[in-house]
Design a protein around this motif. Structure first.
Motif, PDB file in Angstrom:
ATOM      1  N   GLN A  72       8.566  26.940   1.295  1.00  0.00           N
ATOM      2  CA  GLN A  72       9.554  26.750   0.236  1.00  0.00           C
ATOM      3  C   GLN A  72       9.343  25.409  -0.462  1.00  0.00           C
ATOM      4  N   ALA A  73       9.055  24.372   0.311  1.00  0.00           N
ATOM      5  CA  ALA A  73       8.757  23.075  -0.298  1.00  0.00           C
ATOM      6  C   ALA A  73       7.569  23.201  -1.242  1.00  0.00           C
ATOM      7  N   THR A  74       6.523  23.896  -0.800  1.00  0.00           N
ATOM      8  CA  THR A  74       5.331  24.085  -1.632  1.00  0.00           C
ATOM      9  C   THR A  74       5.666  24.849  -2.893  1.00  0.00           C
ATOM     10  N   ALA A  75       6.456  25.923  -2.763  1.00  0.00           N
ATOM     11  CA  ALA A  75       6.841  26.735  -3.921  1.00  0.00           C
ATOM     12  C   ALA A  75       7.646  25.925  -4.931  1.00  0.00           C
ATOM     13  N   LEU A  76       8.345  24.901  -4.455  1.00  0.00           N
ATOM     14  CA  LEU A  76       9.153  24.048  -5.332  1.00  0.00           C
ATOM     15  C   LEU A  76       8.372  22.862  -5.877  1.00  0.00           C
ATOM     16  N   GLY A  77       7.078  22.802  -5.556  1.00  0.00           N
ATOM     17  CA  GLY A  77       6.252  21.713  -6.044  1.00  0.00           C
ATOM     18  C   GLY A  77       6.352  20.443  -5.221  1.00  0.00           C
ATOM     19  N   LEU A  78       6.878  20.553  -3.996  1.00  0.00           N
ATOM     20  CA  LEU A  78       7.030  19.401  -3.115  1.00  0.00           C
ATOM     21  C   LEU A  78       5.913  19.347  -2.091  1.00  0.00           C
ATOM     22  N   LYS A  79       5.771  18.192  -1.451  1.00  0.00           N
ATOM     23  CA  LYS A  79       4.855  18.007  -0.330  1.00  0.00           C
ATOM     24  C   LYS A  79       5.687  17.687   0.911  1.00  0.00           C
ATOM     25  N   TYR A  80       5.072  17.852   2.068  1.00  0.00           N
ATOM     26  CA  TYR A  80       5.777  17.519   3.305  1.00  0.00           C
ATOM     27  C   TYR A  80       4.766  17.191   4.383  1.00  0.00           C
ATOM     28  N   SER A  81       5.238  16.543   5.447  1.00  0.00           N
ATOM     29  CA  SER A  81       4.387  16.294   6.606  1.00  0.00           C
ATOM     30  C   SER A  81       5.260  16.093   7.833  1.00  0.00           C
ATOM     31  N   PHE A  82       4.642  16.213   8.988  1.00  0.00           N
ATOM     32  CA  PHE A  82       5.354  16.091  10.259  1.00  0.00           C
ATOM     33  C   PHE A  82       5.415  14.628  10.704  1.00  0.00           C
ATOM     34  N   VAL A  83       6.559  14.252  11.246  1.00  0.00           N
ATOM     35  CA  VAL A  83       6.735  12.945  11.893  1.00  0.00           C
ATOM     36  C   VAL A  83       7.425  13.227  13.234  1.00  0.00           C
ATOM     37  N   ASN A  84       6.663  13.844  14.125  1.00  0.00           N
ATOM     38  CA  ASN A  84       7.216  14.400  15.364  1.00  0.00           C
ATOM     39  C   ASN A  84       7.259  13.431  16.541  1.00  0.00           C
ATOM     40  N   GLN A  85       6.898  12.198  16.332  1.00  0.00           N
ATOM     41  CA  GLN A  85       6.854  11.254  17.451  1.00  0.00           C
ATOM     42  C   GLN A  85       8.154  11.222  18.267  1.00  0.00           C
ATOM     43  N   PRO A  86       9.344  11.242  17.642  1.00  0.00           N
ATOM     44  CA  PRO A  86      10.583  11.170  18.441  1.00  0.00           C
ATOM     45  C   PRO A  86      10.821  12.377  19.345  1.00  0.00           C
TER      46      PRO A  86
ATOM     47  N   ASN B 133       2.297   1.959  12.189  1.00  0.00           N
ATOM     48  CA  ASN B 133       3.743   1.815  12.005  1.00  0.00           C
ATOM     49  C   ASN B 133       4.073   1.435  10.565  1.00  0.00           C
ATOM     50  N   LYS B 134       3.266   0.563   9.981  1.00  0.00           N
ATOM     51  CA  LYS B 134       3.469   0.200   8.570  1.00  0.00           C
ATOM     52  C   LYS B 134       3.309   1.423   7.684  1.00  0.00           C
ATOM     53  N   LYS B 135       2.292   2.240   7.990  1.00  0.00           N
ATOM     54  CA  LYS B 135       2.054   3.452   7.207  1.00  0.00           C
ATOM     55  C   LYS B 135       3.244   4.412   7.306  1.00  0.00           C
ATOM     56  N   TYR B 136       3.735   4.646   8.529  1.00  0.00           N
ATOM     57  CA  TYR B 136       4.864   5.569   8.689  1.00  0.00           C
ATOM     58  C   TYR B 136       6.126   5.040   8.028  1.00  0.00           C
ATOM     59  N   ARG B 137       6.343   3.721   8.089  1.00  0.00           N
ATOM     60  CA  ARG B 137       7.524   3.149   7.440  1.00  0.00           C
ATOM     61  C   ARG B 137       7.458   3.394   5.931  1.00  0.00           C
ATOM     62  N   GLU B 138       6.292   3.177   5.331  1.00  0.00           N
ATOM     63  CA  GLU B 138       6.132   3.387   3.893  1.00  0.00           C
ATOM     64  C   GLU B 138       6.275   4.867   3.531  1.00  0.00           C
ATOM     65  N   GLN B 139       5.708   5.728   4.370  1.00  0.00           N
ATOM     66  CA  GLN B 139       5.792   7.156   4.073  1.00  0.00           C
ATOM     67  C   GLN B 139       7.235   7.658   4.118  1.00  0.00           C
ATOM     68  N   LEU B 140       7.979   7.242   5.115  1.00  0.00           N
ATOM     69  CA  LEU B 140       9.366   7.697   5.222  1.00  0.00           C
ATOM     70  C   LEU B 140      10.245   7.076   4.139  1.00  0.00           C
ATOM     71  N   ALA B 141      10.005   5.814   3.810  1.00  0.00           N
ATOM     72  CA  ALA B 141      10.782   5.163   2.757  1.00  0.00           C
ATOM     73  C   ALA B 141      10.549   5.816   1.403  1.00  0.00           C
TER      74      ALA B 141
END
Length: 357
Positions: A296-310, A257-265
């Protein structure tokens, strides 16, 4: 389990050929990943299109697909032996994963001079190919580079132009994309992610299933060419005999939970995808939109990840939908995005192991 000599033969297009056992033993994880993500080639066409399709995002990296090719038609079907009944009891994520693979194949086909027309036929996606002028695109070029990056991002805001392009990438009939960048809105999503994560980590069936797909080191990942490679999530590579006993000390509800809070923040924003209806065809449509967003995120130089728990915890899903103003619609996918580091990429099985006649 994939025999390493069989894997090398497949990866090099030498299926059935004699392979030097010494060469097989010498293959490293990085070499295997580099082979699977090599630049797209025009021939053999079907094998190359399937190879690029398998680089799509998919739940737990189970790679739950079977491809078949005949003439100018490629079919993607579910591999139900790779389903995850604890986290995905109705196969929602499985069919989203098929949609992700279809989008990769369609984009790759266009690059090679083939117009791809997908049709949903029951559980299958049937893609007809017709010759057309080659049409390269930044999204197709991003296919071998894209990855889900489960790391802390740098917290920078995305520009309006970047947000517009990310939103445009998600456009798909009957699919809504909610792009959230307000800190209060992201904090609201975070609360649901943490509640969902707590519920999952207290669920013994979920935890058993998750553990079965974790590959703690390169040797384990090379043996199967699937699953959740620990270093790809920012964790150290450890011998499984050491990693498994240590999990109960380091893989805890409060720690995650601490990890996900930091990642989303630290994220620039969150995107939620929701289809107008909840059926296989619409889940596949969500997958196509989801994959384009990642590319598209990758092409723009961004990173992303899933937070599908909800969306994975059924008891939590209606509350989450209501908080987003989705009414009776099911929220399908939740992703965070921002600027972050490169991590080791996850493995993929070679085309010969996912293609059937």
């Amino acid at each position: 389990m994939v025999d390493r000599r069989q894997f090398i033969a497949a990866a090099l297009g030498l299926s059935g050929a004699a392979i030097d056992p010494a060469a097989a033993a010498a293959m490293t994880y990085d070499e295997a990943v580099k082979t699977s993500r090599a630049p797209l080639q025009a021939a053999p066409r079907d094998r190359e299109l399937v190879r690029f399709a398998t680089l799509a995002a998919n739940s737990h990296n189970t790679q739950p697909w079977i491809f078949s090719a005949r003439g100018n038609e490629i079919t993607i079907a579910p591999d139900f032996t790779r389903r995850c009944p604890a986290v995905d009891p109705d196969d929602h994520h499985l069919f989203v994963s098929l949609g992700c693979a279809a989008e990769n194949l369609i984009l790759a086909a266009s690059t090679l001079g083939w117009r791809a027309a997908p049709v949903i036929d029951g559980n299958r996606i049937v893609i007809a190919l017709e010759e057309a002028p080659p049409a390269a695109s930044p999204l197709a070029a991003a296919i071998p580079v894209r990855q889900c990056t489960r790391a802390v991002f740098d917290g920078r805001s995305a520009t309006p132009e970047i947000l517009r392009r990310l939103e445009d990438a998600c456009r798909e009939p009957d699919v809504t994309a909610l792009l959230l960048t307000d800190r209060a809105a992201i904090a609201g999503v975070t609360d649901y992610v943490l509640e969902g994560n707590s519920a999952q980590m207290r669920d013994k069936a979920f935890m058993r299933e998750l553990m079965s797909w974790i590959r703690f080191n390169e040797a384990e990942a090379l043996a199967t060419m699937d699953g959740l490679f620990a270093p790809a999530s920012g964790n150290p590579s450890l011998p499984s005999w050491l990693a498994r006993p240590l999990l109960k000390f380091f893989f805890t509800e409060s720690g995650e939970n601490k990890k996900y809070r930091e990642q989303l923040a630290s994220s620039s924003g969150v995107v939620v995808l929701a289809a107008d209806r909840s059926d296989k065809a619409h889940w596949i449509a969500v997958g196509r939109a989801c994959q384009r967003f990642g590319l598209q995120a990758t092409a723009l130089g961004l990173k992303y990840s899933f937070v599908n728990q909800p969306v994975e915890v059924a008891a939590l899903r209606p509350q989450f939908a209501a908080s987003l103003g989705l009414g009776e619609r099911r929220p399908d996918i939740v992703m965070r995005f921002g600027t972050g580091p490169d991590l080791p990429k996850s493995p993929r099985r070679p085309p010969e192991l996912v293609m059937r006649s």
